[in-house]
Design a protein around this motif. Structure first.
Motif, PDB file in Angstrom:
ATOM      1  N   UNK A 160       6.238  16.072 -20.398  1.00 59.81           N
ATOM      2  CA  UNK A 160       7.327  15.607 -21.264  1.00 59.81           C
ATOM      3  C   UNK A 160       8.441  14.949 -20.448  1.00 59.81           C
ATOM      4  N   UNK A 161       8.765  15.543 -19.315  1.00 62.17           N
ATOM      5  CA  UNK A 161       9.810  14.960 -18.466  1.00 62.17           C
ATOM      6  C   UNK A 161       9.400  13.577 -17.974  1.00 62.17           C
ATOM      7  N   UNK A 162       8.132  13.430 -17.569  1.00 65.06           N
ATOM      8  CA  UNK A 162       7.653  12.129 -17.080  1.00 65.06           C
ATOM      9  C   UNK A 162       7.667  11.065 -18.163  1.00 65.06           C
ATOM     10  N   UNK A 163       7.402  11.477 -19.384  1.00 63.64           N
ATOM     11  CA  UNK A 163       7.266  10.509 -20.466  1.00 63.64           C
ATOM     12  C   UNK A 163       8.538  10.356 -21.297  1.00 63.64           C
ATOM     13  N   UNK A 164       9.587  11.051 -20.929  1.00 66.64           N
ATOM     14  CA  UNK A 164      10.880  10.844 -21.574  1.00 66.64           C
ATOM     15  C   UNK A 164      10.985  11.355 -22.989  1.00 66.64           C
ATOM     16  N   UNK A 165      10.320  12.487 -23.282  1.00 71.27           N
ATOM     17  CA  UNK A 165      10.403  13.061 -24.619  1.00 71.27           C
ATOM     18  C   UNK A 165      10.894  14.503 -24.534  1.00 71.27           C
ATOM     19  N   UNK A 166      11.618  14.920 -25.561  1.00 73.32           N
ATOM     20  CA  UNK A 166      12.013  16.311 -25.706  1.00 73.32           C
ATOM     21  C   UNK A 166      10.852  17.094 -26.312  1.00 73.32           C
ATOM     22  N   UNK A 167      10.896  18.412 -26.148  1.00 71.80           N
ATOM     23  CA  UNK A 167       9.854  19.283 -26.698  1.00 71.80           C
ATOM     24  C   UNK A 167      10.502  20.425 -27.465  1.00 71.80           C
ATOM     25  N   UNK A 168      10.110  20.542 -28.733  1.00 73.03           N
ATOM     26  CA  UNK A 168      10.503  21.693 -29.552  1.00 73.03           C
ATOM     27  C   UNK A 168       9.214  22.357 -30.021  1.00 73.03           C
ATOM     28  N   UNK A 169       8.564  23.148 -29.176  1.00 75.03           N
ATOM     29  CA  UNK A 169       7.224  23.655 -29.491  1.00 75.03           C
ATOM     30  C   UNK A 169       7.205  24.480 -30.767  1.00 75.03           C
ATOM     31  N   UNK A 170       6.129  24.342 -31.507  1.00 71.58           N
ATOM     32  CA  UNK A 170       6.012  25.084 -32.758  1.00 71.58           C
ATOM     33  C   UNK A 170       5.748  26.554 -32.461  1.00 71.58           C
ATOM     34  N   UNK A 171       6.677  27.404 -32.855  1.00 77.46           N
ATOM     35  CA  UNK A 171       6.562  28.832 -32.580  1.00 77.46           C
ATOM     36  C   UNK A 171       5.555  29.541 -33.449  1.00 77.46           C
ATOM     37  N   UNK A 172       5.098  28.905 -34.540  1.00 72.56           N
ATOM     38  CA  UNK A 172       4.122  29.564 -35.410  1.00 72.56           C
ATOM     39  C   UNK A 172       2.819  29.866 -34.682  1.00 72.56           C
ATOM     40  N   UNK A 173       2.542  29.142 -33.602  1.00 76.73           N
ATOM     41  CA  UNK A 173       1.315  29.392 -32.849  1.00 76.73           C
ATOM     42  C   UNK A 173       1.264  30.836 -32.371  1.00 76.73           C
ATOM     43  N   UNK A 174       2.357  31.321 -31.816  1.00 72.19           N
ATOM     44  CA  UNK A 174       2.356  32.648 -31.195  1.00 72.19           C
ATOM     45  C   UNK A 174       3.249  33.657 -31.886  1.00 72.19           C
ATOM     46  N   UNK A 175       4.341  33.225 -32.482  1.00 77.50           N
ATOM     47  CA  UNK A 175       5.373  34.116 -33.040  1.00 77.50           C
ATOM     48  C   UNK A 175       5.707  35.231 -32.043  1.00 77.50           C
ATOM     49  N   UNK A 176       5.851  34.840 -30.789  1.00 81.63           N
ATOM     50  CA  UNK A 176       6.087  35.795 -29.702  1.00 81.63           C
ATOM     51  C   UNK A 176       7.375  35.428 -28.975  1.00 81.63           C
ATOM     52  N   UNK A 177       8.467  36.140 -29.212  1.00 86.91           N
ATOM     53  CA  UNK A 177       9.734  35.806 -28.553  1.00 86.91           C
ATOM     54  C   UNK A 177       9.650  35.758 -27.032  1.00 86.91           C
ATOM     55  N   UNK A 178       8.805  36.596 -26.432  1.00 80.22           N
ATOM     56  CA  UNK A 178       8.653  36.528 -24.972  1.00 80.22           C
ATOM     57  C   UNK A 178       8.130  35.165 -24.533  1.00 80.22           C
ATOM     58  N   UNK A 179       7.221  34.602 -25.319  1.00 78.53           N
ATOM     59  CA  UNK A 179       6.692  33.286 -24.985  1.00 78.53           C
ATOM     60  C   UNK A 179       7.684  32.185 -25.347  1.00 78.53           C
ATOM     61  N   UNK A 180       8.460  32.384 -26.421  1.00 78.88           N
ATOM     62  CA  UNK A 180       9.540  31.429 -26.706  1.00 78.88           C
ATOM     63  C   UNK A 180      10.472  31.314 -25.499  1.00 78.88           C
ATOM     64  N   UNK A 181      10.835  32.457 -24.942  1.00 77.54           N
ATOM     65  CA  UNK A 181      11.765  32.464 -23.802  1.00 77.54           C
ATOM     66  C   UNK A 181      11.175  31.685 -22.631  1.00 77.54           C
ATOM     67  N   UNK A 182       9.879  31.841 -22.411  1.00 75.29           N
ATOM     68  CA  UNK A 182       9.263  31.118 -21.299  1.00 75.29           C
ATOM     69  C   UNK A 182       9.216  29.619 -21.581  1.00 75.29           C
ATOM     70  N   UNK A 183       8.982  29.242 -22.832  1.00 69.07           N
ATOM     71  CA  UNK A 183       9.011  27.820 -23.178  1.00 69.07           C
ATOM     72  C   UNK A 183      10.405  27.241 -22.976  1.00 69.07           C
ATOM     73  N   UNK A 184      11.412  27.992 -23.368  1.00 65.17           N
ATOM     74  CA  UNK A 184      12.788  27.538 -23.160  1.00 65.17           C
ATOM     75  C   UNK A 184      13.122  27.493 -21.675  1.00 65.17           C
TER      76      UNK A 184
END
Length: 419
Positions: free
Chosen positions: A70-94
């Motif tokens: 995403x950084x190389x291609x100049x886009x932001x990322x707001x990953x869909x949390x419905x995949x995991x519904x796991x706050x621990x993984x949300x934190x890692x994505x952030x």
């Protein structure tokens, strides 16, 4: 703070008990942190099948790979949390630079807010008065909370405006552009423009961009499918440019992008614009990838020179019956593994003598049984463990409240889900 780190850390204080499938009985009463500290082995320390586990190294690889892409291609990322519904993984994505987390409905949003997720994109219409009132109250109580949802009809705008009245803070909205045979979204540009005009007039809403979802329009990587995706994305650009004067922010969001065609989305949304925009992907399944649908269609797997994602989900089930030649029955079913985008893929077998590759095919899943067909010359015995690759992670996580994260066969973490 992009997420409440204390709330996420407190998940390690939850005590293990009978609610959590597969865990050893002698962990009952211990906290998650205490169990993780024991560094238990999946096959030597009392785990019971079936089990679905996450591979620690593949998870980190996928998080870092997507962030760098995403950084190389100049886009932001707001990953869909419905995949995991796991706050621990949300934190890692952030932690890896995600702009925010995407949700699909109010109940998911409430989970996010319980863990202090600050920036949420709800990739859906929100017309329920109770849900809208809750969002308005949350926005009023928390000035740092950033929330955006979609509108795709004048009727939806009117319902939202009626339910919200004159809120303390207006609700940010994106006009959703759809397409024939797609999901939601205005079906043509004139309709989408009328929706944008209605949103801009509403005292309860603030028009901040356009959005849509291309993944429902194609399901493979053929030239025809890719052309369909490009045509849709071109229309999304035309819409954004056509309603530029209606936007109520200087840098509107333009968002699309599931986990199958995000390369095309990035290409189209990062072409030169006549005004500043925030191009944004919402891919979610990349975090675990899979051994099925996404393996066959992921942009990184079909682009030379790219480092592809790695499958991070594996299921383990035990052979419990060999009722006839060429057939084995295992303790895993629809309650445990995904089956909507391909059946589990047998990959390895753990016998008393070690681990070896396994040839075979899952022909059916019942509620609690797997039918494994074995070719001539291949065999498994009652009591053996079979490791399976899984397809479509979005329908795996919802079946497990607590997932072991493993390095090899050693449990190094436990991930809590909320469905």
């Amino acid at each position: 703070m992009d997420i409440d780190r204390d709330a996420v850390a407190a998940l390690r204080d939850e005590r293990i008990d009978w609610r959590f499938k597969g865990l050893p009985a002698d962990t009952f009463g211990l906290t998650v942190a205490e169990v993780v500290g024991r560094r238990l082995d999946l096959f030597a320390d009392g785990f019971v099948g079936p089990l679905v586990v996450l591979d620690a190294n593949a998870l980190e690889h996928n998080l870092a790979t997507m962030a760098a892409w995403c950084a190389r291609h100049g886009v932001l990322l707001a990953p869909h949390g419905k995949t995991t519904m796991a706050p621990q993984l949300f934190a890692r994505q952030l932690d890896h630079g995600s702009w925010g987390i995407t949700a699909a409905n109010t109940s998911q949003l409430r989970v996010y807010r319980a863990f202090g997720v600050r920036t949420v994109l709800l990739a859906n219409q929100l017309v329920d008065p109770a849900g809208l009132r809750w969002v308005a109250d949350e926005l009023a109580r928390h000035p740092d909370f950033e929330f955006t949802c979609w509108v795709d009809s004048v009727a939806g705008v009117e319902r939202m405006t009626e339910a919200l009245g004159r809120p303390t803070r207006p609700v940010d909205v994106l006009v959703e552009l759809g397409a024939a045979n797609g999901r939601t979204g205005a079906r043509d540009l004139p309709t989408a423009i009328e929706v944008a005009k209605a949103a801009a007039r509403s005292p309860a809403l603030r028009l901040v961009g356009v959005g849509g979802y291309e993944g429902a329009l194609a399901h493979d990587a053929t030239d025809d499918s890719r052309a369909t995706i490009d045509a849709y994305l071109d229309n999304l650009r035309v819409l954004a440019i056509g309603i530029h004067d209606l936007f109520e922010v200087e840098d509107p969001i333009v968002t699309a992008g599931g986990s199958a065609y995000f390369d095309q989305v990035a290409t189209v949304l990062t072409r030169p614009w006549p005004f500043p925009v925030r191009p944004m992907l919402r891919s979610g399944a990349y975090i675990t990838h899979d051994d099925g649908f996404y393996r066959g269609i992921s942009p990184l797997a079909r682009t030379p020179g790219e480092d592809p994602f790695r499958p991070a989900l594996k299921a383990w089930a035990q052979v419990t019956s060999r009722p006839e030649p060429g057939l084995a029955l295992l303790t895993m079913g629809k309650r445990d593994a995904s089956f909507d985008e391909g059946l589990p893929e047998p990959q390895v077998v753990r016998t008393r003598d070690g681990v070896r590759p396994l040839k075979g095919e899952v022909t059916a899943l019942n509620d609690q049984h797997t039918f494994l067909s074995l070719p001539a010359g291949e065999s498994v015995e009652v009591g053996d463990w079979v490791g399976f690759g899984l397809s479509h992670p979005c329908t795996v996580f919802d079946k497990w409240q607590l997932l072991p994260v493993v390095d090899g066969t050693t449990v190094v973490d436990l991930v809590r889900t909320y469905f």
